[in-house]
Motif scaffolding. Structure first.
Motif, PDB file in Angstrom:
ATOM      1  N   LEU A 100       1.030   3.920  -2.938  1.00 26.76           N
ATOM      2  CA  LEU A 100       0.778   5.342  -2.706  1.00 26.76           C
ATOM      3  C   LEU A 100       1.946   6.193  -3.210  1.00 26.76           C
ATOM      4  N   CYS A 101       3.179   5.742  -2.922  1.00 22.64           N
ATOM      5  CA  CYS A 101       4.359   6.482  -3.391  1.00 22.64           C
ATOM      6  C   CYS A 101       4.410   6.500  -4.917  1.00 22.64           C
ATOM      7  N   LEU A 106       1.832   6.239  -6.970  1.00 29.16           N
ATOM      8  CA  LEU A 106       0.776   7.118  -7.465  1.00 29.16           C
ATOM      9  C   LEU A 106       1.151   8.584  -7.294  1.00 29.16           C
ATOM     10  N   VAL A 107       1.700   8.936  -6.115  1.00 26.69           N
ATOM     11  CA  VAL A 107       2.108  10.324  -5.887  1.00 26.69           C
ATOM     12  C   VAL A 107       3.208  10.719  -6.868  1.00 26.69           C
ATOM     13  N   VAL A 158      -4.405   3.236 -11.956  1.00 23.57           N
ATOM     14  CA  VAL A 158      -4.815   2.762 -10.630  1.00 23.57           C
ATOM     15  C   VAL A 158      -5.537   1.427 -10.749  1.00 23.57           C
ATOM     16  N   GLY A 171       0.814  -1.206   0.000  1.00 24.03           N
ATOM     17  CA  GLY A 171       0.000   0.000   0.000  1.00 24.03           C
ATOM     18  C   GLY A 171       0.851   1.261   0.000  1.00 24.03           C
ATOM     19  N   VAL A 172       1.887   1.284   0.851  1.00 21.95           N
ATOM     20  CA  VAL A 172       2.776   2.452   0.890  1.00 21.95           C
ATOM     21  C   VAL A 172       3.501   2.616  -0.445  1.00 21.95           C
TER      22      VAL A 172
END
Length: 602
Positions: free
Chosen positions: A16-17, A19-20, A282, A12-13
């Motif tokens: 998220l990284c 995607l950011v 995504v 997940g992290v």
């Protein structure tokens, strides 16, 4: 936290990284390229308007450069012929050429003749005073470096901006004296702006440079000292983008600010494309994550969980004979299970060895003739001194003797001294002395002298292991051995004295034998010398005798015959001597051989 939760958190992290980072990259690079394309399009549109404006100015300038240096225009400045105005600047001509006014000014700047035309209504009107003031009050319109030059530019009047062009009035060969200036102009009113907007397909606005409708940032950029003429672009809140550029007047001062507004279709399309791409990304990442976790659960997490449960069960049951089920395939988990099985096998062997060792040690302790027991001592922590060890050894002797040491104090003696404290090893923090302290004691127990050896070694926190061994027999054997050693030393001393006397006799005999040999050697050398002299003596006698015989043969008388006879007798004697020399030589060789063999034997 189990491995599944950690994997989910890490994934997940990471997602998220990603995607950011992906969003930042799209915003900075992809969307930035759309913004750059949008700004480039806006700049191109603004350039199209400025090119159209320059074409209009060029058209006016071409008109004045054609009409001013003409002979009929030059003549008109003298006779004011109305036919010239009608034929050259008639209403139809002004309307077709979109000319708002024509002004003829003399050399002093006064208006010689003029004509104005309302392009919206299509009728001639009076020349506006602001136009007359512009012509008479701006020497830049009437000042030329050469007769074939011209001037064009934008002027802002009170009734609106105007595009003007001027040229000196002279003859067609440019050789006559200038009689004045021809000035033509075109108002940049709403009609003209709408015409240019239709021509360029743009939404245009012409604003005075000092107008409040111009954003302060744009106004300060254009009107400040050293201001730029570049095109400025600003996004607007209503999803539009505005482009600004400045138009300067004849004196180079900011006169007008051109504004064009465009819908941000490129930017909106870029945002929509990026949003669709991000959503697809995504969705793809989520699908990939589901597939990834499914295969991770099937190939890693579930086998690893079963492996952990099996290992935990073995740990709880302490059954080292149990084994993990063999894995399938040739991966790290299979190798881990094999390594754990090998470890369990090694631990099982080690446990069996420990059990056998404990059994052997137990049998060894039971079979030992020594007495072994634990002694508690509060001073034992990391180590203890030799004095403390000696104190514990005394207690051990009391335990073996079955009596208190105070009761046998008169017969109790410590044989091995306690080493001084400065000779003890220096302990580092946490270090433990593992070597034993060994002491020997002599005590009279039940009327008999007994010897003991005590070994003290630290065995735990506040505890020491004492091993007491009776060494009475060993001490007696050592005493007997010492007595036998003393007797043996006496025997060795006596034998050594006897050997010394024998050696002295042999030495005397050797000296006598050496003296005998020396005398025999000298006698042998004298015999050799005599034999050699005897051989030489025969030769010395024979040589003169030969001479005597020779002389006697020359005399030939009776005396000579007697001499010869005597010489023969002498020669016979010499021959006998020679025979004796030969015999002596054989004797010498015999002695020489015998003497040499004897010396070799020695």
């Amino acid at each position: 936290m189990d491995l599944r939760r950690k994997t989910l958190i890490i994934y997940g992290v990471s997602l998220l990284c990603i995607l950011v980072t992906f969003w930042a990259i799209t915003q900075l690079i992809v969307l930035g390229s759309y913004v750059a394309l949008e700004e480039q399009t806006t700049s191109q549109n603004m350039d199209r308007f400025m090119n159209a404006l320059r074409e209009d100015r060029s058209e006016l300038e071409t008109l004045v450069r054609v009409l001013a240096p003409r002979d009929d225009t030059y003549t008109f400045m003298r006779d004011r012929n109305p036919k010239y105005l009608e034929s050259t600047f008639g209403n139809e001509t002004l309307l077709n050429r979109r000319i708002s006014f024509v002004v003829f000014a003399n050399t002093t700047g006064q208006i010689f003749s003029a004509r104005a035309f309302d392009l919206q209504r299509g009728v001639e009107v009076a020349l506006p005073d602001v136009v007359a003031d512009m012509v008479t009050g701006n020497s830049a319109l009437r000042t030329f470096n050469q007769t074939n030059s011209s001037t064009t530019g934008i002027m802002v009047l009170s009734d609106g901006p105007v595009m003007v062009a001027s040229a000196p009035i002279t003859t067609g060969d440019y050789r006559s004296v200038v009689r004045g200036t021809l000035v033509v102009g075109r108002y940049l009113d709403d009609t003209e702006i709408q015409r240019m907007a239709r021509l360029t397909s743009l939404r245009l606005q012409l604003l005075p440079a000092s107008s409040g409708l111009v954003p302060a940032e744009v106004r300060s950029t254009f009107t400040s000292e050293g201001g730029t003429d570049d095109i400025l672009i600003q996004p607007l809140p209503d999803n539009t983008i505005a482009g600004y550029t400045v138009i300067r007047d004849l004196y180079g001062a900011p006169a007008l600010v051109v504004r064009t507004d465009m819908p941000r279709t490129i930017y909106s399309q870029g945002v929509a494309t990026l949003q669709f791409f991000v959503l697809c990304f995504v969705a793809l990442v989520i699908v990939f994550g589901v597939v990834f976790f499914y295969f991770l659960e099937w190939s890693v997490l579930s086998p690893l969980s079963r492996l952990g449960q099996d290992v935990a069960e073995i740990g709880m049951t302490r059954n080292l004979a149990a084994r993990l089920p063999p894995g399938e395939g040739d991966d790290e988990l299979t190798h881990l299970a094999e390594n754990i099985n090998r470890t369990l096998e090694a631990l099982e062997r080690a446990q069996l060895q420990i059990q056998r060792s404990e059994e052997k040690n137990r049998a060894l302790v039971n079979a030992m003739p020594d007495t072994m027991f634990q002694i508690n001592h509060p001073g034992i922590s990391e180590g203890f001194s030799s004095a403390e060890a000696a104190e514990m050894a005394e207690k051990a002797i009391g335990e073996v003797a079955g009596r208190q040491l105070e009761d046998i104090a008169e017969t109790y003696e410590l044989l091995s001294p306690v080493p001084p404290r400065d000779e003890l090893p220096v302990l580092a923090p946490g270090e433990t002395i593992l070597r034993p302290f060994i002491f020997e004691f002599k005590a009279t127990v039940s009327g008999a002298v007994r010897y003991f050896e005590v070994r003290i070694v630290r065995s735990g926190e506040g505890e020491a292991l004492a091993i007491v061994r009776e060494i009475t027999d060993r001490k007696r054997a050592e005493a007997e051995l010492e007595e036998y050693r003393s007797h043996l030393e006496d025997l060795v001393s006596a034998r050594t004295a006897e050997l010394s006397r024998t050696n002295e006799q042999l030495r005397q005999e050797i000296l006598a034998r050496r003296l005998y040999e020396e005398q025999k050697r000298k006698a042998f050398e004298q015999i050799e010398k005599n034999i050699e002299q005897f051989a030489i003596l025969g030769d010395h006698i024979r040589n003169p005798l030969t001479v005597i015989v020779g002389l006697s043969d020359l005399i030939q008388d009776a005396t000579a015959k007697k001499i010869v006879d005597q010489a023969r007798i002498i020669d016979g004697i010499i021959n006998q001597l020679d025979q004796g020399w030969i015999e002596s030589e054989k004797v010498r060789e015999f002695l020489k051989k015998y003497y040499s063999d004897e010396r070799k034997g020695l």
